[in-house]
Scaffold this motif. Structure first.
Motif, PDB file in Angstrom:
ATOM      1  N   MET A   1     -12.715   8.346 -12.520  1.00  0.00           N
ATOM      2  CA  MET A   1     -12.169   9.565 -12.649  1.00  0.00           C
ATOM      3  C   MET A   1     -12.915  10.716 -11.868  1.00  0.00           C
ATOM      4  O   MET A   1     -13.973  10.376 -11.829  1.00  0.00           O
ATOM      5  CB  MET A   1     -12.054  10.031 -13.958  1.00  0.00           C
ATOM      6  N   ILE A   2     -11.994  11.398 -11.183  1.00  0.00           N
ATOM      7  CA  ILE A   2     -12.539  12.401 -10.369  1.00  0.00           C
ATOM      8  C   ILE A   2     -11.744  13.795 -10.711  1.00  0.00           C
ATOM      9  O   ILE A   2     -10.577  13.642 -11.050  1.00  0.00           O
ATOM     10  CB  ILE A   2     -12.401  12.009  -8.761  1.00  0.00           C
ATOM     11  N   ALA A   3     -12.360  14.750 -10.368  1.00  0.00           N
ATOM     12  CA  ALA A   3     -11.509  16.173 -10.605  1.00  0.00           C
ATOM     13  C   ALA A   3     -10.659  16.579  -9.432  1.00  0.00           C
ATOM     14  O   ALA A   3     -11.026  15.895  -8.390  1.00  0.00           O
ATOM     15  CB  ALA A   3     -12.681  17.147 -10.800  1.00  0.00           C
ATOM     16  N   SER A   4      -9.660  16.917  -9.826  1.00  0.00           N
ATOM     17  CA  SER A   4      -8.521  17.511  -8.769  1.00  0.00           C
ATOM     18  C   SER A   4      -9.299  18.768  -8.120  1.00  0.00           C
ATOM     19  O   SER A   4      -8.889  19.817  -8.359  1.00  0.00           O
ATOM     20  CB  SER A   4      -7.301  17.928  -9.625  1.00  0.00           C
ATOM     21  N   VAL A   5     -10.124  18.559  -7.142  1.00  0.00           N
ATOM     22  CA  VAL A   5     -10.828  19.432  -6.117  1.00  0.00           C
ATOM     23  C   VAL A   5     -10.826  18.669  -4.490  1.00  0.00           C
ATOM     24  O   VAL A   5     -10.901  17.485  -4.517  1.00  0.00           O
ATOM     25  CB  VAL A   5     -11.997  20.033  -6.555  1.00  0.00           C
ATOM     26  N   ILE A   9     -11.683  14.003  -2.579  1.00  0.00           N
ATOM     27  CA  ILE A   9     -10.890  13.058  -1.595  1.00  0.00           C
ATOM     28  C   ILE A   9     -12.067  12.157  -0.905  1.00  0.00           C
ATOM     29  O   ILE A   9     -11.814  11.146  -1.026  1.00  0.00           O
ATOM     30  CB  ILE A   9     -10.063  13.744  -0.567  1.00  0.00           C
ATOM     31  N   LYS A  10     -13.043  12.741  -0.412  1.00  0.00           N
ATOM     32  CA  LYS A  10     -14.141  11.878   0.034  1.00  0.00           C
ATOM     33  C   LYS A  10     -14.829  11.181  -0.927  1.00  0.00           C
ATOM     34  O   LYS A  10     -15.384  10.088  -0.594  1.00  0.00           O
ATOM     35  CB  LYS A  10     -15.403  12.904   0.559  1.00  0.00           C
ATOM     36  N   THR A  11     -14.897  11.567  -2.187  1.00  0.00           N
ATOM     37  CA  THR A  11     -15.720  10.915  -3.195  1.00  0.00           C
ATOM     38  C   THR A  11     -14.610   9.616  -3.345  1.00  0.00           C
ATOM     39  O   THR A  11     -15.335   8.606  -3.929  1.00  0.00           O
ATOM     40  CB  THR A  11     -15.730  11.527  -4.577  1.00  0.00           C
ATOM     41  N   ALA A  12     -13.532   9.629  -3.413  1.00  0.00           N
ATOM     42  CA  ALA A  12     -12.532   8.620  -3.596  1.00  0.00           C
ATOM     43  C   ALA A  12     -12.677   7.525  -2.483  1.00  0.00           C
ATOM     44  O   ALA A  12     -12.570   6.475  -2.616  1.00  0.00           O
ATOM     45  CB  ALA A  12     -11.052   9.038  -3.783  1.00  0.00           C
ATOM     46  N   ARG A  13     -12.797   7.950  -1.271  1.00  0.00           N
ATOM     47  CA  ARG A  13     -12.884   7.111  -0.049  1.00  0.00           C
ATOM     48  C   ARG A  13     -14.243   6.377  -0.082  1.00  0.00           C
ATOM     49  O   ARG A  13     -14.224   5.159   0.005  1.00  0.00           O
ATOM     50  CB  ARG A  13     -12.900   7.953   1.160  1.00  0.00           C
ATOM     51  N   ASP A  14     -15.377   7.080  -0.396  1.00  0.00           N
ATOM     52  CA  ASP A  14     -16.710   6.394  -0.721  1.00  0.00           C
ATOM     53  C   ASP A  14     -16.745   5.437  -2.057  1.00  0.00           C
ATOM     54  O   ASP A  14     -17.112   4.021  -1.507  1.00  0.00           O
ATOM     55  CB  ASP A  14     -17.651   7.503  -0.847  1.00  0.00           C
ATOM     56  N   VAL A  32      -8.063   0.930   7.437  1.00  0.00           N
ATOM     57  CA  VAL A  32      -6.562   1.532   6.852  1.00  0.00           C
ATOM     58  C   VAL A  32      -6.495   1.998   5.513  1.00  0.00           C
ATOM     59  O   VAL A  32      -5.884   2.627   5.112  1.00  0.00           O
ATOM     60  CB  VAL A  32      -5.545   0.259   7.265  1.00  0.00           C
ATOM     61  N   ALA A  33      -7.055   1.102   4.751  1.00  0.00           N
ATOM     62  CA  ALA A  33      -7.420   1.328   3.161  1.00  0.00           C
ATOM     63  C   ALA A  33      -7.832   2.686   2.938  1.00  0.00           C
ATOM     64  O   ALA A  33      -7.177   3.220   1.917  1.00  0.00           O
ATOM     65  CB  ALA A  33      -8.127   0.135   2.396  1.00  0.00           C
ATOM     66  N   LEU A  34      -8.870   2.974   3.456  1.00  0.00           N
ATOM     67  CA  LEU A  34      -9.482   4.595   3.443  1.00  0.00           C
ATOM     68  C   LEU A  34      -8.464   5.459   3.727  1.00  0.00           C
ATOM     69  O   LEU A  34      -8.235   6.665   3.094  1.00  0.00           O
ATOM     70  CB  LEU A  34     -10.728   4.607   4.260  1.00  0.00           C
ATOM     71  N   LEU A  35      -7.528   5.248   4.810  1.00  0.00           N
ATOM     72  CA  LEU A  35      -6.502   6.250   4.933  1.00  0.00           C
ATOM     73  C   LEU A  35      -5.553   6.029   3.868  1.00  0.00           C
ATOM     74  O   LEU A  35      -5.133   7.230   3.588  1.00  0.00           O
ATOM     75  CB  LEU A  35      -5.800   5.883   6.505  1.00  0.00           C
ATOM     76  N   VAL A  36      -5.147   5.064   3.531  1.00  0.00           N
ATOM     77  CA  VAL A  36      -4.277   5.111   2.275  1.00  0.00           C
ATOM     78  C   VAL A  36      -4.654   5.775   1.202  1.00  0.00           C
ATOM     79  O   VAL A  36      -4.133   6.509   0.381  1.00  0.00           O
ATOM     80  CB  VAL A  36      -3.810   3.735   2.053  1.00  0.00           C
ATOM     81  N   VAL A  37      -5.954   5.912   0.719  1.00  0.00           N
ATOM     82  CA  VAL A  37      -6.686   6.212  -0.412  1.00  0.00           C
ATOM     83  C   VAL A  37      -6.729   7.622  -0.027  1.00  0.00           C
ATOM     84  O   VAL A  37      -6.434   8.429  -1.097  1.00  0.00           O
ATOM     85  CB  VAL A  37      -8.196   5.723  -0.555  1.00  0.00           C
ATOM     86  N   SER A  38      -7.156   8.143   1.097  1.00  0.00           N
ATOM     87  CA  SER A  38      -7.076   9.563   1.422  1.00  0.00           C
ATOM     88  C   SER A  38      -5.745  10.252   1.165  1.00  0.00           C
ATOM     89  O   SER A  38      -5.611  11.312   0.382  1.00  0.00           O
ATOM     90  CB  SER A  38      -7.473   9.979   2.882  1.00  0.00           C
ATOM     91  N   GLU A  39      -4.674   9.423   1.511  1.00  0.00           N
ATOM     92  CA  GLU A  39      -3.352  10.255   1.529  1.00  0.00           C
ATOM     93  C   GLU A  39      -2.878  10.176   0.055  1.00  0.00           C
ATOM     94  O   GLU A  39      -2.331  11.208  -0.307  1.00  0.00           O
ATOM     95  CB  GLU A  39      -2.152   9.251   2.100  1.00  0.00           C
ATOM     96  N   LEU A  40      -3.311   9.208  -0.998  1.00  0.00           N
ATOM     97  CA  LEU A  40      -2.653   8.980  -2.198  1.00  0.00           C
ATOM     98  C   LEU A  40      -3.432   9.975  -2.870  1.00  0.00           C
ATOM     99  O   LEU A  40      -2.847  10.928  -3.853  1.00  0.00           O
ATOM    100  CB  LEU A  40      -2.813   7.811  -2.692  1.00  0.00           C
ATOM    101  N   VAL A  41      -4.641  10.090  -2.895  1.00  0.00           N
ATOM    102  CA  VAL A  41      -5.569  11.068  -3.422  1.00  0.00           C
ATOM    103  C   VAL A  41      -5.216  12.662  -3.126  1.00  0.00           C
ATOM    104  O   VAL A  41      -5.295  13.621  -4.077  1.00  0.00           O
ATOM    105  CB  VAL A  41      -7.029  10.889  -3.341  1.00  0.00           C
TER     106      VAL A  41
END
Length: 127
Positions: A1-5, A9-14, A32-41
């Motif tokens: 779980m991450i806060a909506s801030v 986005i970087k935390t999710a990528r890491d 490619v997966a990290l780009l997808v994570v960035s877009e969805l988050v």
């Protein structure tokens, strides 16, 4: 779980990078997966949640490949916009659709939605 801030986005990528590498996903597929994570988050942050609300990021293996799932409290249906040369925003889901084996969403019984993408990421064979 991450806060909506924005910083999340970087935390999710890491988090995703660590999980994908631990699972042996090929290096090119991790990028490619990290780009997808960035877009969805980013979409969850901008369109699916209020500032400070929680966003959930899950990664798991399926028979079809690694899956990224992002949950938020929003009820709006995610829709890709066409990729056009003069668009500077709103292309995230169209990019996700091009880079993944499949993507979609489902509404959650508790409210909100889960947006998922099946990644094209081969795993290394164990030595």
């Amino acid at each position: 779980m991450i806060a909506s801030v924005a910083e999340s986005i970087k935390t999710a990528r890491d988090f995703a990078r660590g999980w994908l590498e631990a699972e042996g996903v090929e290096r090119a597929a991790v990028g490619v997966a990290l780009l997808v994570v960035s877009e969805l988050v980013t979409n969850a942050y901008r369109h699916g949640s209020a500032p400070g609300e929680m966003i959930s990021v899950r990664l798991y293996l399926s028979d079809a490949g690694p899956v990224v799932e992002v949950r938020d409290s929003g009820d709006s249906e995610p829709r890709p916009r066409p990729l056009t040369p003069d668009s500077f925003t709103g292309r995230g889901l169209a990019i996700v659709a091009e880079l993944t084996a499949a993507w979609g969403f489902r509404r959650l019984a508790s409210g909100g939605k889960a947006v998922y993408a099946v990644l094209n990421g081969a795993r290394h064979d164990a030595p």
